[in-house]
Scaffold this active site. Sequence first.
Site, PDB file in Angstrom:
ATOM      1  N   ASP A 115       0.755  -1.086  -0.141  1.00 26.90           N
ATOM      2  CA  ASP A 115      -0.152  -0.110  -0.005  1.00 26.90           C
ATOM      3  C   ASP A 115       0.734   1.330  -0.005  1.00 26.90           C
ATOM      4  O   ASP A 115       2.067   1.293   0.314  1.00 26.90           O
ATOM      5  CB  ASP A 115      -0.605  -0.316   1.360  1.00 26.90           C
ATOM      6  CG  ASP A 115      -1.867   1.123   1.315  1.00 26.90           C
ATOM      7  OD1 ASP A 115      -2.865   1.086   0.346  1.00 26.90           O
ATOM      8  OD2 ASP A 115      -1.971   1.853   2.282  1.00 26.90           O
ATOM      9  N   GLU A 151       1.709  -0.352  -4.595  1.00 28.28           N
ATOM     10  CA  GLU A 151       0.474   0.833  -5.223  1.00 28.28           C
ATOM     11  C   GLU A 151       1.126   2.115  -5.400  1.00 28.28           C
ATOM     12  O   GLU A 151       1.482   2.618  -4.461  1.00 28.28           O
ATOM     13  CB  GLU A 151      -0.498   0.663  -4.327  1.00 28.28           C
ATOM     14  CG  GLU A 151      -1.738   1.701  -4.436  1.00 28.28           C
ATOM     15  CD  GLU A 151      -2.421   2.334  -3.458  1.00 28.28           C
ATOM     16  OE1 GLU A 151      -3.314   2.901  -3.563  1.00 28.28           O
ATOM     17  OE2 GLU A 151      -1.757   2.539  -2.156  1.00 28.28           O
TER      18      GLU A 151
END
Length: 596
Positions: free
Chosen positions: A294, A328
């Site tokens: 993330d 990401e």
Amino acid sequence: MRRILAGLAFFTSLANAASDYRDRLPEDEIVYFVLPDRFENGDPANDRGGLQGDRLTTGFDPAHKGFYHGGDLKGLTARLDYIQGLGATAIWLGPIYKNKPVQGGPGEESAGYHGYWITDFTAVDPHFGTAGDLHAFVDAAHKRGMKVYLDIITNHTADVIQYRECVNAACPYRSRADYPYTRRGGPSGPSINEGFAGDDLRTAQNFAHLTDMTFAYTPFVPPAEANVKVPAWLNSPLYYHNRGNSEWWGESSLFGDFVGLDDLATENPRVVQGFIDIYGDWISEYRIDGFRIDTARHVNPEFWRAFIPAMLQRARAKGIPNFHIFGEVAAESVDVAQLARHTRVDKFPSVLDFAFARAVEETVAGKSGTTVLARLFQDDGLYEGGAPAALRLPTFTGNHDFGRFAWLVQRARPEASGDEVLQRVMLANSMMFFLRGVPVIYYGDEQGFAGHGVDQDSRQDMFASQVASYNDQGLLGSSSTTASANFNALHPLYKQLAGLASLRKQYVELPRGRQVVRAQSREPGLFAASRIGNDGRELLVAFNTSTSPITARVQVEAGTRGFKALFGACPAPDAPGSVKLTIPPLGYVACVESRE
Ligand SMILES: [Ca+2]
Ligand SMILES: [Ca+2]
Ligand SMILES: [Ca+2]
């Protein structure tokens, strides 16, 4: 005797090798991305995460889109048939670590149902179940030959640290120039942290001089939460940036808090080692198969250049040779350079292909010509490892943050009929499976979920939902709504995706073949590409992003004499190197070279 045994062992290992999921390369996977809270409730006893009280304490309110709904690991395990039936070979599990149950100022509260507000990095969130439940899930997936990718976060923790100067108020970003580490509360303040040579000198010796964190704000941990983070070192403000909220650009993009989420000082070697230990242990304990990382763009490259090799090494030591890591890097446009930078500078093995998602949005939801797609793939050479590395990029069309593809179509074309939206979704799916990259299916897309927007509005329940703003919407391709459970293997999108997945498994050209763009158009219309395997066999795919039928000539390999139709009509080339294709409005064709 010993020789015979050794021979038998060798034979057995060969036989197993063919079916061992661990031997599959990352590009061979088909990924299903699921938020466990929203998938299936296998155990109502854990819905409140062992907490007592109202939703502001337990986080549980199945009628509110921003709270826990009850989905858990047991539910997910019970639905593996459904996921495997779709053709998925790997599951990307939204973060399952223990979260702060509820965050946000008065009236603004929501829950950590999504998993991105971690307090205990070493434990499974009790809303999702137990460590035993996670073991059972991973083992059940592995037994089926499916891989499990965990979603991990190193950029921030839950919002625990507060600043005296702005309790219950916005804390604007305070830069290193305006608030140097070596003065309290700004350049005219008293001298602190003497000898600290700045965060560029990333040694333990240097960081030993950074002991007073009051340079920009006065950070403190509310007493009730003094020990809420695990491992214990995470409870000290020493290991955070403490400079206020990110403004999503410039220095604040790396050093700012994500809407109050405590931003970790990822330059500090203690933090680097801390996360190597934390996530290395998840690999060792569960023998999972990869990480989705993330907020990768909000952490400094030096952190990744230490962390990533350490994870790959830990995985190899655990007998996981093809452990996959993808970051990401949330990109707002078709910006391949930005994505590729993270593979070159940060050394990410792969990144989520936001550029593909944006290009499909522009061309299939929106009104751009397919030249956008051609340009996207031309830039594949920018990735570390070049075009072959692009085969491993996880591709997707929508997600839990920027919305489902069906909603992106509805937003771009409010006048479009339900049938047209469904056709455009199917066209986007076909691009994701036929073009280079690893398809990622966002849970619920296969049931025709659309949603009303981004974030919470795109995170519907697969089990019967109680959220009014989910249930007020008809599903694409079905007469159902989210008010009832949707695990329908006969849904047209489920069937389409299962069919595409089966072609991907049958024809190695799709996961592994070199991609050659064959045709593009400056207006909505034709896009075509060949996927060419190691043996030279050609698999031709063509798409029509316009609402009129197209008949056009497409260049193919000079040696290709005939095609077998995988989908649509596939005539033989009528001159060496040229085939005449007809593609229906918003349709696609797939043809594999026949060598009989
Ligand atoms: Ca539950
Ligand atoms: Ca950061
Ligand atoms: Ca905070």
